[in-house]
Design a protein around this motif. Structure first.
Motif, PDB file in Angstrom:
ATOM      1  N   GLY A   2      39.314  38.734  47.923  1.00 12.12           N
ATOM      2  CA  GLY A   2      38.623  37.719  47.141  1.00 12.12           C
ATOM      3  C   GLY A   2      38.815  37.870  45.640  1.00 12.12           C
ATOM      4  N   SER A  33      40.551  34.668  44.023  1.00 11.26           N
ATOM      5  CA  SER A  33      39.731  33.828  43.145  1.00 11.26           C
ATOM      6  C   SER A  33      40.414  33.584  41.806  1.00 11.26           C
ATOM      7  CB  SER A  33      38.354  34.458  42.924  1.00 11.26           C
ATOM      8  OG  SER A  33      38.466  35.661  42.197  1.00 11.26           O
ATOM      9  N   LYS A  34      41.255  34.498  41.390  1.00 12.83           N
ATOM     10  CA  LYS A  34      41.951  34.349  40.109  1.00 12.83           C
ATOM     11  C   LYS A  34      43.274  33.601  40.259  1.00 12.83           C
ATOM     12  CE  LYS A  34      43.446  36.919  36.066  1.00 12.83           C
ATOM     13  NZ  LYS A  34      43.467  38.202  35.383  1.00 12.83           N
TER      14      LYS A  34
END
Length: 131
Positions: free
Chosen positions: A49, A53-54
């Motif tokens: 994650g 997420s980035k």
């Protein structure tokens, strides 16, 4: 003897579990016998994650490229020191995660064993470059 975790913020090793785990690691690595006699076993995990997420779905590629680069440096270092090393991708993922008590969203992604030639006859060192 034991299982250690690299605390990234402090750049220090923290003892997670004390004791000898060679036979258990062998079983978790599909019965590959050299796990029981290796001097050191490196276990890399990822928290997917954080990267996803980035970077979105491309982050998965970055995770595996990063671990491959880290392992390559380990292999080169072992070669320079006259040690034998063997990267391993064959293991029981969920069983390893449970043994290490990893949080959900984190998973073991790669392993490497390191040892001396005498104790570690099944090792190899090779790499290929593709352009």
């Amino acid at each position: 003897l034991g299982i250690y975790h690299l605390e990234v913020r402090d750049f220090a090793l923290a003892l997670l579990k004390e004791g000898y785990y060679g036979e258990l690691l062998k079983e978790l690595a599909l019965g590959q016998s050299f796990f029981a006699t290796a001097s050191v076993v490196f276990i890399w995990s990822a928290v997917f994650g954080r990267t996803l997420s980035k970077y979105g779905s491309r982050g998965l590629r970055y995770i595996f490229m990063d671990v491959a680069h880290i392992c390559q440096n380990l292999l080169l270092t072992c070669e320079a020191l006259g040690l034998k090393a063997c990267p391993v991708g064959a293991f029981f993922d969920e069983e390893f995660n449970r043994f290490l008590e990893l949080d959900e969203g984190e998973s073991v992604i790669y392993l490497a064993t390191v040892g001396k030639q005498k104790k570690f006859p099944y090792s190899y060192f090779s790499f290929s470059l593709f352009f």
